[in-house]
Design a protein around this motif. Structure first.
Motif, PDB file in Angstrom:
ATOM      1  N   PRO A  31     -93.808   2.970  79.508  1.00 52.80           N
ATOM      2  CA  PRO A  31     -94.731   3.992  78.894  1.00 52.80           C
ATOM      3  C   PRO A  31     -95.721   3.188  77.738  1.00 52.80           C
ATOM      4  O   PRO A  31     -94.979   2.155  77.130  1.00 52.80           O
ATOM      5  CB  PRO A  31     -93.638   4.728  78.419  1.00 52.80           C
ATOM      6  N   LEU A  47    -102.627   8.299  76.250  1.00 56.62           N
ATOM      7  CA  LEU A  47    -101.336   7.756  76.946  1.00 56.62           C
ATOM      8  C   LEU A  47    -101.500   7.460  78.502  1.00 56.62           C
ATOM      9  O   LEU A  47    -102.328   7.897  79.011  1.00 56.62           O
ATOM     10  CB  LEU A  47    -100.276   9.167  76.849  1.00 56.62           C
ATOM     11  N   ASN A  48    -100.704   6.705  78.775  1.00 59.62           N
ATOM     12  CA  ASN A  48    -100.646   6.382  80.387  1.00 59.62           C
ATOM     13  C   ASN A  48     -99.738   7.347  81.172  1.00 59.62           C
ATOM     14  O   ASN A  48     -98.918   7.954  80.275  1.00 59.62           O
ATOM     15  CB  ASN A  48    -100.248   5.033  80.654  1.00 59.62           C
ATOM     16  N   GLN A  50     -96.825   7.153  82.713  1.00 57.81           N
ATOM     17  CA  GLN A  50     -95.389   7.039  82.181  1.00 57.81           C
ATOM     18  C   GLN A  50     -95.108   7.568  80.991  1.00 57.81           C
ATOM     19  O   GLN A  50     -93.819   8.098  80.723  1.00 57.81           O
ATOM     20  CB  GLN A  50     -95.075   5.488  82.287  1.00 57.81           C
ATOM     21  N   ALA A  51     -95.826   7.595  79.977  1.00 57.43           N
ATOM     22  CA  ALA A  51     -95.664   8.070  78.778  1.00 57.43           C
ATOM     23  C   ALA A  51     -95.698   9.506  79.007  1.00 57.43           C
ATOM     24  O   ALA A  51     -94.929  10.195  78.127  1.00 57.43           O
ATOM     25  CB  ALA A  51     -96.559   7.355  77.651  1.00 57.43           C
ATOM     26  N   GLU A  52     -96.826  10.141  79.377  1.00 52.43           N
ATOM     27  CA  GLU A  52     -96.837  11.442  79.510  1.00 52.43           C
ATOM     28  C   GLU A  52     -95.355  12.113  80.336  1.00 52.43           C
ATOM     29  O   GLU A  52     -95.000  13.202  80.196  1.00 52.43           O
ATOM     30  CB  GLU A  52     -97.832  12.059  80.335  1.00 52.43           C
ATOM     31  N   ALA A  54     -92.576  10.922  80.012  1.00 51.62           N
ATOM     32  CA  ALA A  54     -91.452  10.842  79.260  1.00 51.62           C
ATOM     33  C   ALA A  54     -91.464  11.862  78.216  1.00 51.62           C
ATOM     34  O   ALA A  54     -90.640  12.087  77.444  1.00 51.62           O
ATOM     35  CB  ALA A  54     -91.478   9.427  78.294  1.00 51.62           C
ATOM     36  N   CYS A  69     -88.805   7.976  73.036  1.00 47.69           N
ATOM     37  CA  CYS A  69     -89.134   7.183  74.189  1.00 47.69           C
ATOM     38  C   CYS A  69     -88.775   5.638  73.436  1.00 47.69           C
ATOM     39  O   CYS A  69     -89.891   5.081  72.962  1.00 47.69           O
ATOM     40  CB  CYS A  69     -90.278   7.216  74.916  1.00 47.69           C
ATOM     41  N   LEU A  72     -91.488   2.749  74.181  1.00 49.80           N
ATOM     42  CA  LEU A  72     -92.775   2.828  74.320  1.00 49.80           C
ATOM     43  C   LEU A  72     -93.355   1.711  73.705  1.00 49.80           C
ATOM     44  O   LEU A  72     -93.139   1.190  72.592  1.00 49.80           O
ATOM     45  CB  LEU A  72     -93.054   4.099  73.494  1.00 49.80           C
TER      46      LEU A  72
END
Length: 492
Positions: A31, A47-48, A50-52, A54, A69, A72
């Motif tokens: 993330p 955000l990338n 993976q962060a979204e 999460a 997270c 992060l």
């Protein structure tokens, strides 16, 4: 321009433009998010995936995001760099058509009317866009329709294409927000039961115009092609670089300077047309063995006068190793600043130009940053009443505003004998016995309590100008809290 031809517009939306750009420069696993300082807190800006995934979202505080997270990774966002990157993408997109404009902070709009056949049709053109941007690691969503508003709606809410003449059918099921409406308009429309573009298109226009004003119907008509909306391509920024290819290699300093003069004439004409001046110039000399030598000239102020710039190259060009000869020269302005035309005056203008040229000449040898000047600072504390700044990157100050004269030479306080509040009649300083002839003062200076300063912890100071019988004119001060006398400066 395209009479009798259906207009076709492409909208390119980069939903993660900022994070994609940052990860292209420095990849990160897991993330990742960029942050911006907003409302006294660092908030997630981009955000990338993976962060979204999460559960993080844009606008969330960084502290809350790390709680959700812990893994992060974050970096500060760079909006200026993102805008430059979008401009680069705009220039890249001109490979598909000449009419390319910006669409907000994260999108482009292209008028591909009459250009799709060059790529084998619209489908092949869009596939080529996806392939090239996907290979560069940039997330992309594409909309294609007859109008700019419809293409934007498809890119943002339902990626796809609208067949020619089928704009309303393609937009009918999209939410009304797809018409680029503000939230204060979208929410009342939803409360009225007008949730989709189809609902809005079928509603009575007069009540909508009375309730929401002409802006709502304008957006609807633009999307459906009832009102025109142009694609305005941005002009490319001016290019401050010129090149000269020589028919025969040269190696003499005089020949290189003659070529530099020709390049300067052309470059300065471009600068004058843009009302700009160069601060950093780079002369690249390509030798016949394909090796290159570079000469960088940093100027004390923006210039576009070839006669003043050319002599400044002389010393550096004379030191260049020409090898078996130089066959190509290139001159570029690496740093450019605004330099509007101004009325010249015989009072002071030539003097200022001579000073700037002198600073430049010395700066080419020791560096412009090493030539400094004193500037007044907003402080009544003697040690803080001035700043030291590079002369090439600052303007002379207007002088120090002080009710009393200040010594030309200032140094750390040095104690002398005496404990009375009046200047001592006789004292020793630096191994010399001095007698007071006349004393002027006192001038009381209080410490700046909001700043930590070890030298002013003794409190108030009463300053005196003391003229001695031996000819010295000293600046003494007395500290009432801890009785004592000190010398801090000497007048000329």
């Amino acid at each position: 321009m395209f009479d009798g031809m259906e207009r076709r517009i492409v909208s390119l939306w980069f939903p993660r433009l900022a994070s994609d750009r940052a990860l292209r420069a420095r990849p990160a696993d897991g993330p990742f998010a960029l942050t911006l300082a907003q409302d006294n807190a660092d908030r997630l800006h981009c955000l990338n995936p993976q962060a979204e995934a999460a559960g993080l979202y844009r606008g969330m505080t960084l502290a809350d995001a790390r709680a959700f997270c812990p893994g992060l990774q974050s970096r500060p966002a760079d909006p200026v760099g993102d805008r430059r990157f979008l401009q680069m993408l705009r220039r890249w997109a001109t490979r598909y058509c000449p009419w390319v404009g910006l669409e907000g902070e994260d999108g482009l709009v292209l008028d591909i009317t009459g250009a799709a056949h060059l790529f084998g049709g619209e489908a092949m053109m869009l596939a080529d866009m996806r392939h090239r941007l996907g290979r560069a690691g940039i997330a992309l969503r594409i909309g294609l329709a007859d109008t700019r508003g419809a293409a934007w709606a498809l890119a943002h809410y339902h990626e796809g294409q609208a067949a020619p003449g089928q704009t309303l059918a393609a937009l009918a099921r999209l939410p009304v927000a797809a018409l680029r409406l503000e939230e204060r308009t979208v929410i009342p429309l939803q409360r009225l039961g007008l949730r989709t573009v189809g609902d809005l298109a079928g509603a009575a226009r007069a009540p909508l115009a009375r309730r929401f004003g002409p802006g709502l119907l304008l957006r609807l008509d633009q999307a459906l092609g009832r009102q025109p909306e142009e694609v305005s391509p941005l002009a490319d920024p001016p290019h401050y670089g010129v090149r000269l290819t020589l028919p025969e290699p040269v190696g003499l300093t005089a020949d290189v300077m003659a070529g530099t003069a020709r390049l300067l004439d052309r470059l300065c004409a471009t600068l004058a047309a843009q009302q700009a001046g160069a601060r950093v110039l780079q002369l690249t000399l390509r030798r016949v063995d394909r090796d290159s030598r570079q000469v960088e000239l940093r100027l004390a102020r923006p210039l576009r006068d070839p006669a003043r710039i050319l002599p400044l190259f002389q010393r550096a060009v004379a030191e260049v190793d020409a090898g078996f000869g130089i066959d190509q020269m290139r001159l570029a302005a690496m740093v450019v600043e605004s330099l509007p035309a101004r009325q010249l005056s015989h009072v002071g203008s030539r003097r200022g130009d001579r000073l700037a040229d002198l600073i430049t000449r010395i700066g080419t040898r020791i560096g412009l940053e090493n030539i400094r000047r004193f500037l007044p600072a907003d402080s009544h504390i003697p040690e803080r009443a001035f700043l030291v700044a590079p002369a090439a990157f600052s303007e002379p100050g207007t002088g120090w505003a002080s009710p009393r004269p200040r010594p030309l030479l200032l140094f750390p306080p040095e104690p002398v004998t005496g404990r009375e509040s009046r200047p001592p009649r006789q004292f020793r300083w630096r191994g010399e016995t001095l007698a007071t002839a006349r004393a002027t003062g006192p001038e009381r200076i209080a410490p700046e309590w909001w700043l930590e300063d070890e030298g002013w912890r003794s409190g108030l100071r009463d300053y005196w100008l003391v003229e001695t019988r031996q000819g010295r004119r000293l600046w003494l001060f007395f500290t009432p809290q801890r009785p004592g006398w000190f010398v801090q400066g000497e007048f000329a």
